[in-house]
Design a protein around this motif. Structure first.
Motif, PDB file in Angstrom:
ATOM      1  N   GLU A 237       0.876  -0.910   0.211  1.00 37.47           N
ATOM      2  CA  GLU A 237       0.012  -0.324  -0.120  1.00 37.47           C
ATOM      3  C   GLU A 237       1.042   1.623  -0.245  1.00 37.47           C
ATOM      4  O   GLU A 237       1.847   1.441   1.061  1.00 37.47           O
ATOM      5  CB  GLU A 237      -1.146   0.012   1.350  1.00 37.47           C
ATOM      6  N   ILE A 238       0.132   2.143  -0.766  1.00 40.26           N
ATOM      7  CA  ILE A 238       1.445   4.039  -0.826  1.00 40.26           C
ATOM      8  C   ILE A 238       0.495   4.605  -0.660  1.00 40.26           C
ATOM      9  O   ILE A 238      -0.857   4.613  -0.511  1.00 40.26           O
ATOM     10  CB  ILE A 238       1.412   4.290  -2.566  1.00 40.26           C
ATOM     11  N   GLY A 239       0.911   5.868   0.736  1.00 43.48           N
ATOM     12  CA  GLY A 239      -0.621   6.307   0.837  1.00 43.48           C
ATOM     13  C   GLY A 239       0.347   7.629   1.526  1.00 43.48           C
ATOM     14  O   GLY A 239       1.595   8.059   1.596  1.00 43.48           O
ATOM     15  N   VAL A 240      -0.542   8.641   2.437  1.00 40.31           N
ATOM     16  CA  VAL A 240      -0.077   9.754   2.708  1.00 40.31           C
ATOM     17  C   VAL A 240      -1.366   9.843   4.179  1.00 40.31           C
ATOM     18  O   VAL A 240      -1.650   9.011   4.734  1.00 40.31           O
ATOM     19  CB  VAL A 240      -0.173  11.032   2.139  1.00 40.31           C
ATOM     20  N   PHE A 241      -0.870  10.459   4.808  1.00 44.01           N
ATOM     21  CA  PHE A 241      -1.005  10.611   6.549  1.00 44.01           C
ATOM     22  C   PHE A 241      -2.177  11.646   6.505  1.00 44.01           C
ATOM     23  O   PHE A 241      -1.154  12.894   6.171  1.00 44.01           O
ATOM     24  CB  PHE A 241      -0.013  10.892   7.728  1.00 44.01           C
ATOM     25  N   ALA A 242      -3.313  11.339   6.940  1.00 43.31           N
ATOM     26  CA  ALA A 242      -4.223  13.009   7.020  1.00 43.31           C
ATOM     27  C   ALA A 242      -4.775  13.060   8.009  1.00 43.31           C
ATOM     28  O   ALA A 242      -6.466  13.488   7.934  1.00 43.31           O
ATOM     29  CB  ALA A 242      -4.838  12.751   5.479  1.00 43.31           C
ATOM     30  N   PRO A 243      -4.452  13.140   9.545  1.00 44.82           N
ATOM     31  CA  PRO A 243      -3.252  12.048   9.541  1.00 44.82           C
ATOM     32  C   PRO A 243      -3.354  10.913   9.885  1.00 44.82           C
ATOM     33  O   PRO A 243      -2.133  10.311   9.788  1.00 44.82           O
ATOM     34  CB  PRO A 243      -3.916  12.426  11.548  1.00 44.82           C
ATOM     35  N   ASN A 244      -4.798   9.542   9.867  1.00 43.61           N
ATOM     36  CA  ASN A 244      -4.329   8.688   9.953  1.00 43.61           C
ATOM     37  C   ASN A 244      -3.929   7.882   8.254  1.00 43.61           C
ATOM     38  O   ASN A 244      -4.324   9.046   7.249  1.00 43.61           O
ATOM     39  CB  ASN A 244      -5.836   8.578   9.899  1.00 43.61           C
ATOM     40  N   MET A 245      -3.588   7.016   8.239  1.00 43.27           N
ATOM     41  CA  MET A 245      -2.875   6.385   7.504  1.00 43.27           C
ATOM     42  C   MET A 245      -4.688   6.318   6.212  1.00 43.27           C
ATOM     43  O   MET A 245      -5.285   5.848   5.993  1.00 43.27           O
ATOM     44  CB  MET A 245      -2.411   5.331   6.868  1.00 43.27           C
ATOM     45  N   LYS A 246      -3.905   7.359   4.835  1.00 44.02           N
ATOM     46  CA  LYS A 246      -4.907   7.106   3.794  1.00 44.02           C
ATOM     47  C   LYS A 246      -4.111   6.827   2.095  1.00 44.02           C
ATOM     48  O   LYS A 246      -2.976   7.437   2.362  1.00 44.02           O
ATOM     49  CB  LYS A 246      -5.523   8.438   3.690  1.00 44.02           C
ATOM     50  N   PRO A 247      -4.617   6.013   1.775  1.00 41.74           N
ATOM     51  CA  PRO A 247      -4.185   5.364   0.315  1.00 41.74           C
ATOM     52  C   PRO A 247      -4.448   6.263  -0.915  1.00 41.74           C
ATOM     53  O   PRO A 247      -5.089   6.796  -0.722  1.00 41.74           O
ATOM     54  CB  PRO A 247      -5.264   3.936  -0.014  1.00 41.74           C
ATOM     55  N   VAL A 248      -3.233   6.258  -1.644  1.00 41.49           N
ATOM     56  CA  VAL A 248      -2.923   6.854  -2.914  1.00 41.49           C
ATOM     57  C   VAL A 248      -2.300   6.708  -3.635  1.00 41.49           C
ATOM     58  O   VAL A 248      -2.338   5.563  -3.334  1.00 41.49           O
ATOM     59  CB  VAL A 248      -2.497   8.806  -2.568  1.00 41.49           C
ATOM     60  N   SER A 249      -2.627   6.651  -5.265  1.00 36.09           N
ATOM     61  CA  SER A 249      -1.709   5.217  -5.782  1.00 36.09           C
ATOM     62  C   SER A 249      -0.612   6.097  -6.016  1.00 36.09           C
ATOM     63  O   SER A 249       0.522   5.318  -7.103  1.00 36.09           O
ATOM     64  CB  SER A 249      -2.651   5.847  -7.538  1.00 36.09           C
ATOM     65  N   VAL A 250      -0.329   7.354  -6.183  1.00 37.84           N
ATOM     66  CA  VAL A 250       1.380   7.605  -5.927  1.00 37.84           C
ATOM     67  C   VAL A 250       1.897   8.817  -5.844  1.00 37.84           C
ATOM     68  O   VAL A 250       0.939   9.083  -4.843  1.00 37.84           O
ATOM     69  CB  VAL A 250       1.185   7.914  -7.901  1.00 37.84           C
ATOM     70  N   LEU A 251       3.037   8.338  -4.947  1.00 37.38           N
ATOM     71  CA  LEU A 251       3.562   9.585  -4.197  1.00 37.38           C
ATOM     72  C   LEU A 251       5.251   9.905  -5.447  1.00 37.38           C
ATOM     73  O   LEU A 251       6.105   9.628  -6.052  1.00 37.38           O
ATOM     74  CB  LEU A 251       4.555   8.450  -3.398  1.00 37.38           C
ATOM     75  N   SER A 252       5.140  11.240  -5.460  1.00 41.15           N
ATOM     76  CA  SER A 252       5.786  12.023  -6.402  1.00 41.15           C
ATOM     77  C   SER A 252       7.252  13.279  -5.987  1.00 41.15           C
ATOM     78  O   SER A 252       6.678  12.870  -4.547  1.00 41.15           O
ATOM     79  CB  SER A 252       5.258  12.420  -7.146  1.00 41.15           C
ATOM     80  N   ALA A 253       7.979  13.222  -6.764  1.00 46.29           N
ATOM     81  CA  ALA A 253       9.242  14.006  -6.100  1.00 46.29           C
ATOM     82  C   ALA A 253       9.094  15.210  -4.656  1.00 46.29           C
ATOM     83  O   ALA A 253       7.779  15.927  -5.476  1.00 46.29           O
ATOM     84  CB  ALA A 253      10.415  14.636  -7.096  1.00 46.29           C
ATOM     85  N   GLY A 254       9.095  15.409  -3.974  1.00 48.50           N
ATOM     86  CA  GLY A 254       8.437  16.293  -2.956  1.00 48.50           C
ATOM     87  C   GLY A 254       7.451  15.456  -2.050  1.00 48.50           C
ATOM     88  O   GLY A 254       7.723  16.521  -0.672  1.00 48.50           O
ATOM     89  N   ASP A 255       7.178  14.843  -2.060  1.00 45.06           N
ATOM     90  CA  ASP A 255       5.844  13.945  -1.290  1.00 45.06           C
ATOM     91  C   ASP A 255       6.791  13.887  -0.379  1.00 45.06           C
ATOM     92  O   ASP A 255       7.748  12.917  -0.321  1.00 45.06           O
ATOM     93  CB  ASP A 255       4.494  13.510  -2.458  1.00 45.06           C
TER      94      ASP A 255
END
Length: 599
Positions: A237-255
């Motif tokens: 799984e790939i994701g961001v903290f918002a503030p809980n873990m939230k899956p996203v499809s891609v993380l790019s440079a700077g993320d």
């Protein structure tokens, strides 16, 4: 989102200066958390973090903030707030372009503020100074602003004054983050290069790596390689903290985000490692990776022997989340089976002990903490030992080296003499002094780590009425005149009570330890000798008198030979009992060595 719309920043502060509270207000103002879901210290999700008022684990959160009609993506990386975790702080700083420096308007600049500030400047971060707690009656904002201004070489009037608790002026901090901190640099078309600045273990998804992407992109089709540990993994799984873990499809440079790696142990995914694409790897790893090195060691034993397997399981589970914890099985004559554990420092050890007792409901005995000594033998061989029981025979030792630390103490000038006297008594040497502000002084010392781990911080706080703060880092190993101080109870050495001490203080410490043990060890039905020995000779002794039954109570007179016969019979019984009797040593006795404060 365009790179120009992104900002990566962290908050640095001394313990209890309001770092987590400021983060809470930012989450509220960006609408990430509703009033209904709001709790204090959102990012500090461990009970221990909330109780002790200090961030133990780093965390990250992505916020969206509208300014002048544009939407900005703000990635806040929350850093641990204690000196034991300074390596994690340095990794978090590398993941950012700027730092918000929070200083308490009631307490002023502290040691950890300076230490983290110097780290941030070293990594070329843009510093935004902020004065917190200005709503308190005891705040002296103008004086502290002047001190911060002198330290950073900026106008004291330009320092943002806030109250994180009430939310006063917090929006100015968010505006300053967008205006002053540069957007991240990076190229999505270059090979993937991402820094792991923290990780935790999830029983379903394996190790969750917290990453800052510098170049390239992270998506679910990638096959990843960790450059330092050489471990390969496919993302779950790939994701961001918002503030809980939230899956996203891609993380790019700077993320900034997370990757669920599926790995089964944090040891494979260490803080500071560089993550890259296996099929198109980066040319070189990001700089600064270090293997976390334990500084303090202690034996951990279950109070009940049958809890040994439970303790082993608990340690293995804690290690899943904490790669800096190491443990190996150990046997003690006094405490039976247990483990030798290595920690980053005393605070790390305290957190570990509380987690074992609370989360795993274990009753444990911790032996007195020691440091790792380097022993050079006469045949030129080098041995590292972290337990006094491992010290080789004295006749084979050429020299023993112990770790020395660089220590910075930050204190009001009125306590200058008290701090000097304390460090001198702990065998430290004075190096230099600086005056960052007119009424505060920073004293720099070199001090043996073994003298620092036992009550040094408590004593420093009591001698300076709580105003002093300290920061330390490893300096070097130095040869010292050290001896093994052994304790013999009933003629038998007790390995768990042994310690390595400076030869000059061995006699004094031996006497104090014997006196203390005489009070703590309960009386038996036979005489027990408590002895301290160093350098192959006994330096102190005390006898614990036997509990006696009055066998003459029933003799109301009569011939003296009758009394002698009864006493002789009792004497023989005591002698036989001494041969088979075991001395019960209470838990307090093992910590007695810690309480031998120099008087």
């Amino acid at each position: 989102m365009q790179l120009t719309q992104k900002r990566n920043f962290c908050i640095i502060a001394h313990v209890d200066h309001g770092k987590s509270t400021l983060a809470d207000r930012m989450l509220q103002m960006t609408g990430l958390i509703s009033e209904r879901d709001m709790v204090n210290q959102v990012l500090d999700n461990m009970d221990l973090e909330r109780e002790k008022g200090v961030t133990i684990k780093a965390s990250a959160v992505r916020m969206e903030y509208k300014k002048d009609g544009s939407v900005y993506e703000l990635n806040l990386i929350d850093t641990p707030g204690h000196v034991d975790f300074s390596y994690e702080v340095s990794r978090s700083l590398i993941a950012c372009e700027g730092a918000v420096l929070v200083v308490d308007a009631t307490q002023g600049i502290e040691a950890q503020t300076l230490a983290n500030l110097y780290l941030a400047i070293e990594h070329d971060l843009v510093i935004i100074p902020v004065l917190n707690k200005i709503d308190l009656p005891s705040a002296h904002a103008d004086d502290v602003a002047e001190d911060v201004g002198n330290l950073l070489g900026c106008d004291p009037k330009s320092i943002i004054r806030i109250s994180a608790k009430t939310g006063l002026n917090v929006e100015k901090v968010l505006d300053a983050v967008i205006e002053r901190i540069p957007s991240p640099q990076g190229n999505e078309n270059e090979p993937l290069k991402a820094l792991i600045f923290d990780s935790h273990y999830d029983s379903y998804k394996g190790v969750i790596a917290y990453v800052r992407v510098f170049n390239g992109t992270v998506d679910m089709q990638g096959k990843f390689l960790l450059m330092e540990t050489n471990v390969e993994t496919d993302p779950i799984e790939i994701g961001v903290f918002a503030p809980n873990m939230k899956p996203v499809s891609v993380l790019s440079a700077g993320d900034v985000g997370y990757i669920a790696t599926g790995l089964k142990t944090v040891k494979d995914c260490r803080v500071g490692d560089t993550l890259t694409d296996k099929n198109d790897p980066a040319a070189e790893a990001l700089p600064g990776y270090k293997h976390p090195k334990p500084m303090v060691f202690a034996g951990v034993y279950p109070v009940e022997g049958e809890d040994y397997d439970n303790l082993k399981d608990a340690l293995a589970k804690l290690q899943l989340n904490d790669a800096s914890l190491i443990f190996t099985p150990e046997t003690s004559q006094a405490l039976n089976f247990g483990f030798r554990c290595g920690f980053l420092g005393l605070f790390h050890m305290e957190i570990f002990q509380e987690r074992l007792e609370r989360e795993y409901d274990l009753d444990i005995v911790l032996t007195a903490p020691t440091v790792e000594y380097r022993v050079i033998l006469r045949n030129g061989e080098e041995v590292l030992i972290d337990s006094p029981a491992m010290l080789p025979d004295e006749s084979t030792i050429e020299q023993i080296q112990e770790p020395w630390m660089n220590l910075s103490v930050f204190t009001p000038t009125e306590f200058y003499g008290a701090v000097m006297e304390l460090v001198k008594r702990r065998l430290g040497t004075f190096v230099s002094q600086e005056y960052p502000s007119p009424n505060r002084v920073q004293l720099n010392f070199e001090l043996p780590l073994s003298e620092m781990i036992v009550d040094f911080f408590d004593e420093l706080k009591s001698k300076t009425r709580g105003y002093a703060s300290m920061d330390y880092s490893f300096n070097e190993y130095r040869a010292s005149n050290l001896v093994k101080l052994e304790v013999l109870i009933g003629g038998e050495p007790v390995d768990a009570l042994a310690s390595i001490v400076h030869k000059d203080s061995a006699y004094h410490l031996g006497q104090k330890l014997v006196t203390k043990l005489k009070e703590l060890i309960p009386r038996q039905l036979f005489d027990v000798a408590v002895q301290a020995s160093a350098d192959g000779r006994v330096i102190s002794r005390a006898n614990i008198k036997a509990m006696r039954k009055d066998v003459l109570a029933k003799c109301y007179g009569g011939d003296i030979t009758r009394k002698k016969k009864l006493l002789e019979k009792q004497k023989k019984g005591k002698k036989r009992m001494k041969m088979v009797g075991n001395v019960e040593i209470p838990q307090e006795a093992f910590m007695a060595i810690l309480k031998l404060e120099d008087e």
